[in-house]
Design an enzyme around this catalytic site. Sequence first.
Site, mmCIF file in Angstrom:
data_model
loop_
_atom_site.group_PDB
_atom_site.id
_atom_site.type_symbol
_atom_site.label_atom_id
_atom_site.label_comp_id
_atom_site.label_asym_id
_atom_site.label_seq_id
_atom_site.Cartn_x
_atom_site.Cartn_y
_atom_site.Cartn_z
ATOM 1 N N ASP A 1 -20.822 -72.603 57.116
ATOM 2 C CA ASP A 1 -21.232 -71.819 58.630
ATOM 3 C C ASP A 1 -21.850 -72.630 59.349
ATOM 4 O O ASP A 1 -22.148 -73.592 59.118
ATOM 5 C CB ASP A 1 -22.322 -70.760 57.766
ATOM 6 N N GLU B 1 -11.717 -48.143 53.493
ATOM 7 C CA GLU B 1 -12.436 -46.956 53.407
ATOM 8 C C GLU B 1 -12.597 -46.016 53.844
ATOM 9 O O GLU B 1 -12.767 -45.482 54.885
ATOM 10 C CB GLU B 1 -13.882 -47.747 53.947
ATOM 11 N N HIS C 1 -19.597 -49.419 48.753
ATOM 12 C CA HIS C 1 -20.422 -49.940 50.501
ATOM 13 C C HIS C 1 -21.763 -49.509 50.107
ATOM 14 O O HIS C 1 -21.748 -48.437 51.053
ATOM 15 C CB HIS C 1 -19.296 -49.462 51.288
ATOM 16 N N ILE C 2 -22.729 -49.871 49.487
ATOM 17 C CA ILE C 2 -24.237 -49.392 48.861
ATOM 18 C C ILE C 2 -25.160 -50.649 49.102
ATOM 19 O O ILE C 2 -26.001 -50.502 48.871
ATOM 20 C CB ILE C 2 -24.230 -49.205 47.948
ATOM 21 N N ARG D 1 -28.842 -63.878 57.598
ATOM 22 C CA ARG D 1 -29.425 -63.657 57.189
ATOM 23 C C ARG D 1 -29.021 -63.749 55.320
ATOM 24 O O ARG D 1 -29.846 -64.032 55.514
ATOM 25 C CB ARG D 1 -30.010 -62.749 58.011
#
Length: 527
Positions: A169, A259, A278-279, A149
Amino acid sequence: MKVLVASNIAKEAVELLKAEGMEVDVRADISEEELKEVIKDYDALIVRSKPKVTREVIERGEKLKIIGRAGVGVDNIDVDAATERGIIVVNAPGGNTVSTAELTMGLILSAARKIPQADRSVKEGKWERKKFEGLELRGKTIGIIGLGRIGFEVAKRAKSFEMRVIAYDPYISPERAKSIGVELVSFDYLIENSDIITVHVPKTKETEKMISYEEFKRMKDNVIIVNCARGGIIDEDALYDAIKSGKVYMAALDVYEKEPPDFNHPLFKLENVITTPHIGASTKEAQKSVGMIIARDIVNLYKGLPVINAVNLPSLRPEDFEYLMPYITLAEKMGKIASARLGGNFNEVKITYRGKLASKDTAYVARALLKGLLETILGANINLVSSMPIAKQRGIKIEESRIETTDSYESLLEVEVKGEKSITLAGTSFGRDDYRIIRIDRYKVDFVPRGHYIISLHEDKPGVIGRVGTLFGQYNINIAGMIVGRYGDMPGGVQLMLLLVDDPPTEEVLEKMVKLDGIIDATYIYL
């Protein structure tokens, strides 16, 4: 249904749950220890990246039916433990697609033009135009690892910058890649020929540190590296060495091996590393989207509908949802009938999908059938998650076949269940709520399996049906409908009778019914 929201999610999602009549407790700051204490009271749990939903938490969730992760990964949920207990785990894989793709493009632009460094320089009172000479994206080759996606959306945006887009992929068809002008290549080719490399794959045993020392050696000089997927896919120590050696022009990271990360790691001291905390999913639109996705799946479960985004169930494509819904319901009811008629004694199941149904992903249909079959034996705790593994544990042989043609219907679902005895059923659908069983064994019938039914075999001779009506009248049981299925056109032999009654009969009534002249057997089933 009682829902615990253990992280901050969009208020619209909470309002949706409440509007459906659920009791919702929001405790966004709850600790794992506190969660262990209170989880026994809840049917549903919603989390983000915290708190951790461990095996101990799951085992204490006596009422727990569904766990929702308002985000892409389920790293903080013990999915195996949930599956063992028949608890559905859902996530929101598409909810942050655009936000993460846009952040990726933002980081690529920031790296190519050194935007954060230039901003910092100006704010320090400097004017260093020559120092911040950057690179144009036009004409560059971007290598996308993972064309799911998010990778797909990054590819579309990269094309608008007039970049050459290649992707690795092994699970994506060349046709899908070609639809947006992406060239599928080998992993080695991508590593060796890309000016910019961005990763968009989950972290698994196969992808952990898939870009490390050897891969960096084979890259083009002055390559840009971007990671908005998962920390650990790119080896951080190897990345540091590649930047120090001059191989990597700029790196942009939104995720890290640990993290929060170890801020003493030398990566954070380098001028040509751009970092964000990590936004990827941190937009108002994405947070609303992921929250609503989870809330809708909980509502679906509450209403007895299949959930769309379960990670421990087969995925159900939105375009197939409406078409398959009546067949999922029908399959479960056929399973209940078969199990009741066989007294729960069966070891073999054969399912045949005919017509248009044969072209669909019918994994839910098979699980629903098994749920109906096993529910009479194991009780209401059996569900779509646990039905398939439990059936296999019990040694039930399951065979599925597909035939693309039917004689009279667009689609037909046929089921044969075998044990010491056997039963066959066939059904079809004419719409969302118009599903019908059209055959039981050799008898043609036509009824909607909904309500209190008595299924009986009797001799085809005068007076039998009248005696049944008299008996039920004596016990004040109203017969709301009756269907009699005759085999062939000639009188005599054995007929099948279906009685729809307003109230369930007692064991005494059924025993007296079977003793009536001409009645062979009688089974009550609530559908």
